[in-house]
Design a protein around this motif. Structure first.
Motif, PDB file in Angstrom:
ATOM      1  N   ASP A 206       0.840  -1.191   0.000  1.00  0.00           N
ATOM      2  CA  ASP A 206       0.000   0.000   0.000  1.00  0.00           C
ATOM      3  C   ASP A 206       0.878   1.245   0.000  1.00  0.00           C
ATOM      4  O   ASP A 206       2.030   1.212   0.443  1.00  0.00           O
ATOM      5  CB  ASP A 206      -0.919  -0.001   1.219  1.00  0.00           C
TER       6      ASP A 206
ATOM      7  N   LEU B 117      -3.088  -0.482  -4.285  1.00  0.00           N
ATOM      8  CA  LEU B 117      -2.983   0.631  -3.335  1.00  0.00           C
ATOM      9  C   LEU B 117      -4.349   0.856  -2.691  1.00  0.00           C
ATOM     10  O   LEU B 117      -5.047   1.828  -3.004  1.00  0.00           O
ATOM     11  CB  LEU B 117      -2.515   1.901  -4.051  1.00  0.00           C
TER      12      LEU B 117
ATOM     13  N   ALA C  45      -5.344   4.411  -1.221  1.00  0.00           N
ATOM     14  CA  ALA C  45      -5.178   5.614  -2.036  1.00  0.00           C
ATOM     15  C   ALA C  45      -6.535   6.195  -2.425  1.00  0.00           C
ATOM     16  O   ALA C  45      -7.491   5.455  -2.685  1.00  0.00           O
ATOM     17  CB  ALA C  45      -4.363   5.300  -3.283  1.00  0.00           C
TER      18      ALA C  45
ATOM     19  N   TRP D 156      -4.990   7.230  -6.960  1.00  0.00           N
ATOM     20  CA  TRP D 156      -4.931   5.902  -7.568  1.00  0.00           C
ATOM     21  C   TRP D 156      -4.763   5.994  -9.080  1.00  0.00           C
ATOM     22  O   TRP D 156      -3.902   5.354  -9.670  1.00  0.00           O
ATOM     23  CB  TRP D 156      -6.197   5.132  -7.204  1.00  0.00           C
ATOM     24  N   ARG D 157      -5.561   6.815  -9.714  1.00  0.00           N
ATOM     25  CA  ARG D 157      -5.499   6.932 -11.159  1.00  0.00           C
ATOM     26  C   ARG D 157      -4.187   7.585 -11.616  1.00  0.00           C
ATOM     27  O   ARG D 157      -3.613   7.194 -12.634  1.00  0.00           O
ATOM     28  CB  ARG D 157      -6.707   7.715 -11.672  1.00  0.00           C
TER      29      ARG D 157
ATOM     30  N   ASP E  54      -9.693  -2.724 -10.836  1.00  0.00           N
ATOM     31  CA  ASP E  54     -10.294  -1.609 -11.574  1.00  0.00           C
ATOM     32  C   ASP E  54     -10.311  -1.911 -13.077  1.00  0.00           C
ATOM     33  O   ASP E  54      -9.395  -1.563 -13.818  1.00  0.00           O
ATOM     34  CB  ASP E  54      -9.518  -0.320 -11.288  1.00  0.00           C
TER      35      ASP E  54
END
Length: 309
Positions: free
Chosen positions: A135, A163, A166, A171-172, A194
């Protein structure tokens, strides 16, 4: 069911050996990994040695089990009992006048194989280790990305970005930067869970076990890796049915991050993956030093956070 012994033969530089089937044979004209039919009451490794001698004039040394793939064609059903051969005696030559090529694993998708060979092609292309990122720690993102770049530069060519704490924005952003690092170092990146982001970035996705229960089709096209987290035989079957390229099964040993989880152990792990027709990594309390033990159990290798990060 026709039992077939198949050999994935590798040179020290990583190249694998493929041959082309005769036009008048089943699946004629397609490329394949060498091997042949196991005779009644014949041990698989004995059949593998016999077939490789007849076809190529080589004797395999210490082959290790890879995959067992049952496959039904319209006209026959086969069981491909696949073994990896990294050491052999002799020099391979086409004793049956069959075309023969040594190619790098990344080039395998350029060749047309029988459908049943799909999981073997994937296994031949996948590495022995699967790095899962920890993480995101407190501190600058640059330190995390620098560490990731160092691991990729050292040879981590299959990486899952995970993560969980996040924010969506972070995250993106980090996924985009990790994708760029993977492109720079020739690594393959998967993002955890995702699917939409994986589609946008053109990378792979690692499905959570809960996602296996809701998906009905493979979420990404061939070429973008799909992996799955599994804990039992049912989840392994779901991953295979969805067309996952590989799975991760665990925990095999106790881990600091999940001390209360049920532990599979080596024996149960080996039993669960024995007839799973996709490559499977062992997860849980493992590191690079455990690769030989688990590859001998038919695993693709080991997946780890602490042990590889």
């Amino acid at each position: 069911m026709i039992h077939v012994a198949v050999g994935v033969i590798r040179k020290p530089d990583g190249r694998v050996l493929i041959t082309r089937r005769a036009q008048d044979s089943h699946q004629g004209g397609r490329w394949e990994f060498p091997g042949g039919k196991v005779e009644p009451d014949e041990e698989v490794v004995t059949a593998l040695a016999r077939e490789l001698d007849e076809e190529l004039g080589i004797r395999p040394l210490d082959p290790r089990p890879l995959l067992r793939i049952p496959w039904r064609y319209p006209d026959k059903t086969v069981l491909l009992d696949t073994w990896e051969v990294r050491r052999f005696q002799g020099h391979p030559e086409p004793r049956e006048q069959q075309p023969l090529r040594w190619i790098m694993p990344r080039d395998l998708p350029r060749y047309r194989f029988p459908e049943a060979n799909g999981p073997i092609v994937t296994a031949a292309m996948l590495p022995e280790t699967y790095l899962i990122t920890p993480d995101m720690p407190a501190g600058p993102e640059s330190a995390f990305l620098q560490r990731l770049a160092e691991r990729m530069a050292e040879g981590a060519c299959l990486v899952q970005l995970r993560l969980p704490s996040a924010s969506a924005v972070r995250w993106r952003r980090l996924a985009g930067r990790a994708r760029d690092l993977a492109a720079r170092y020739g690594a393959r990146l998967l993002v955890n869970g995702d699917i939409d982001l994986a589609r946008q970035l053109g990378c792979g996705v690692h499905l959570r076990a809960t996602q296996l229960e809701t998906l009905t089709d493979r979420p990404l096209p061939v070429g973008q890796l799909v992996a799955a987290s599994c804990h039992d035989a049912r989840e392994l079957r779901r991953a295979s049915a969805l067309g996952a390229d590989f799975a991760v099964l665990g925990p095999v040993r106790p881990t600091a991050s999940h001390p209360d989880s049920d532990i599979l152990g080596e024996r149960a792990f080996a039993e669960l993956i024995a007839d799973v027709p996709v490559p499977v990594y062992a997860l849980g309390g493992l590191g690079r030093e455990d690769v030989p033990e688990f590859r001998a159990l038919r695993a693709q290798g080991v997946a780890a956070i602490r042990g590889l990060w």
